[in-house]
Design an enzyme around this catalytic site. Structure first.
Site, PDB file in Angstrom:
ATOM      1  N   ASP A   1      10.293  12.023  17.579  1.00 24.15           N
ATOM      2  CA  ASP A   1      10.056  13.445  17.309  1.00 24.15           C
ATOM      3  C   ASP A   1      10.681  14.301  18.404  1.00 24.15           C
ATOM      4  O   ASP A   1      10.554  13.980  19.599  1.00 24.15           O
ATOM      5  CB  ASP A   1       8.551  13.745  17.243  1.00 24.15           C
ATOM      6  CG  ASP A   1       7.927  13.221  15.962  1.00 24.15           C
ATOM      7  OD1 ASP A   1       8.668  13.060  14.983  1.00 24.15           O
ATOM      8  OD2 ASP A   1       6.712  12.972  15.963  1.00 24.15           O
TER       9      ASP A   1
ATOM     10  N   GLU B   1       0.828  -1.210   0.000  1.00 22.51           N
ATOM     11  CA  GLU B   1       0.000   0.000   0.000  1.00 22.51           C
ATOM     12  C   GLU B   1       0.863   1.261   0.000  1.00 22.51           C
ATOM     13  O   GLU B   1       1.825   1.390   0.743  1.00 22.51           O
ATOM     14  CB  GLU B   1      -0.914   0.071   1.218  1.00 22.51           C
ATOM     15  CG  GLU B   1      -1.733   1.359   1.213  1.00 22.51           C
ATOM     16  CD  GLU B   1      -2.511   1.626   2.478  1.00 22.51           C
ATOM     17  OE1 GLU B   1      -3.222   2.656   2.497  1.00 22.51           O
ATOM     18  OE2 GLU B   1      -2.416   0.840   3.423  1.00 22.51           O
TER      19      GLU B   1
ATOM     20  N   ASP C   1       9.642   5.786  15.215  1.00 22.28           N
ATOM     21  CA  ASP C   1       9.417   7.204  14.943  1.00 22.28           C
ATOM     22  C   ASP C   1       9.801   7.993  16.183  1.00 22.28           C
ATOM     23  O   ASP C   1       9.305   7.717  17.279  1.00 22.28           O
ATOM     24  CB  ASP C   1       7.936   7.427  14.593  1.00 22.28           C
ATOM     25  CG  ASP C   1       7.631   8.871  14.228  1.00 22.28           C
ATOM     26  OD1 ASP C   1       8.574   9.648  14.025  1.00 22.28           O
ATOM     27  OD2 ASP C   1       6.438   9.213  14.151  1.00 22.28           O
TER      28      ASP C   1
END
Length: 450
Positions: free
Chosen positions: A141, A71, A139
């Site tokens: 941040d 996808e 991830d």
């Protein structure tokens, strides 16, 4: 919700960084500029080779449907999300990107069937349309560290606080390689405030959600979901992974970069945050009194942050306070240890921004980071869309292919991606496909003998 959102569906999927992305002031992502970038510089073929994992149709043992079951999600202007995009070839992928000119490209899992045809399998229940492979992803941040950095706030970042990302890369990369045996790991600058990690070994891609959660949990030391008063509690002998992280990475970054870079002891408000982590009131009172007195009566030649940290360590690590020596390590972990977005890593169906996208807020390209030299990475000097187009103009817009690409400031990142990540990965994939194919041939021959 727009018509496109409704038609493409947004259920059961998390998309990385889906805050409104309309640039302020002068448009960072001019549609015409972005179209030139996709047409001249974006490495479509490299992305295709990577996401194919050797299943390119050249070997009889490859899975011809593999890439077509991956996808892709496109974010278009005005926050229009096109979910469940799939492509059967490099030419289809490249044509769609060039035509739609997405402001962001997200990559999702490989499903058991073509995601564009998912509705045909809806009646089959959970097994009709389900993810079967996905890179193990992480991830990080910088805004998750806002309570321990003072140079910037929100999504802003500078070299002083970027050392927190450097620490995260060093700690996690070493753990993934040494403790879990992964080899094919790609670190990518997110384009604005953090980093993404893609673990691409076959055994990583085939982990289920529970196994992913276990690995993420191994790397996670913070208590609860919030970074509150007591962020880290270290009891008993320090786990070898944590001891290695502290001795080889965190201690040095804290003392050499964060201590003075963030001025952690420069004011009463800041040092009180650290004193709160010490469970002995007599010690905190002694240090507080000493620091308040020195602030009023003396001029220190040495940096005040270094002096006060040294005083704190001396007291806590003295024989008189044997039970408190671990507090020093806890303070370092609270300030410097990686802060993971756990949900991204735990679930196979999470979407993550593709490398070499252009961040719509900053115009910076999401370039790979070499974990062996991550301390040299400077997010403020990353190639921007406007800079790259200026370089193309100097070299002539007719420049195409590697010659034109390598003449831009993006060339170094492309070279690194190919030589240090893609080529070793594809070599390993080809060997795995060959080995699996030969094993099936032997099995087939043995069955015929019966």
């Amino acid at each position: 919700m727009s018509r496109e959102e409704a038609e493409n569906g947004r259920d059961n999927m998390e998309i990385d960084g889906c805050e409104p992305q309309t640039p302020q002031g002068n448009a960072v992502l001019d549609a015409n500029f972005l179209k030139i970038y996709y047409g001249k510089l974006f490495p479509h073929e490299d992305i295709f080779k990577w996401m194919s994992y050797g299943n390119d149709g050249k070997h009889p043992g490859c899975d011809q449907s593999y890439f077509g079951r991956r996808e892709f999600s496109f974010t278009l202007e005005n926050d229009i999300y096109l979910r469940y995009q799939s492509f059967n070839s490099l030419s289809e992928l490249e044509k769609s990107i060039n035509e739609k000119c997405p402001v962001k490209i997200d990559v999702g899992p490989v499903y058991n069937v073509d995601p564009a045809k998912r509705n045909a399998y809806a009646k089959a229940g959970d097994n009709g349309f389900t993810p079967v492979e996905r890179e193990l992803i992480f991830d990080l941040d910088i805004n998750d560290y806002n309570d321990v950095r003072y140079c910037c706030s929100g999504n802003d970042v500078c070299l002083d606080c970027w050392s927190l990302m450097t620490a995260a890369i060093k700690v996690i990369d070493t753990a993934l390689r040494d403790d879990f045996g992964f080899d094919h790991i790609l670190w990518v600058y997110s384009g604005r405030r953090g980093v993404h990690c893609w673990v691409c070994d076959r055994k990583a891609r085939r982990l289920n959600n529970e196994q992913r959660a276990a690995i993420a949990g191994y790397l996670h030391v913070y208590k609860g979901n919030e970074y509150g008063h007591k962020k880290v509690s270290l009891t008993g002998p320090l786990h070898p992974f944590l001891a290695r992280s502290y001795n080889e990475v965190l201690k040095d970054i804290f003392e050499e970069r964060l201590l003075c870079g963030q001025k952690l002891f420069s004011s009463e408000e800041r040092f009180e945050k650290i004193l709160e982590m010490i469970p002995d009131e007599s010690i905190t009172s002694e240090l507080r009194g000493k620091w308040l007195e020195s602030r009023q009566s003396s001029r220190l030649k040495e940096d005040i942050n270094v002096v006060r940290w040294g005083q704190l360590k001396h007291i806590l690590q003295s024989r008189k306070h044997k039970g408190l020596h671990r507090c020093v390590e806890e303070i370092v972990f609270c300030y410097a240890y990686p802060r993971l977005d756990m949900e991204v890593s735990k679930h196979m169906n999470h979407l993550l921004k593709a490398p070499f996208c252009v961040h719509p807020k900053t115009g910076r390209v999401c370039v790979p980071i070499d974990p062996n030299h991550c301390e040299e990475f400077d997010p403020t000097t990353v190639p921007t869309l406007s800079k790259l187009l200026g370089e193309l103009n100097v070299g002539g817009l007719s420049a195409v292919g590697d010659d034109g690409l390598y003449g831009t400031s993006l060339g170094r990142s492309i070279r690194y991606f190919r030589s240090h990540f893609l080529q070793p990965l594809l070599k390993s994939c080809k060997e795995e496909i060959e080995s699996s194919y030969n094993a099936k041939l032997r099995e087939s021959k043995n069955s015929l003998r019966w």
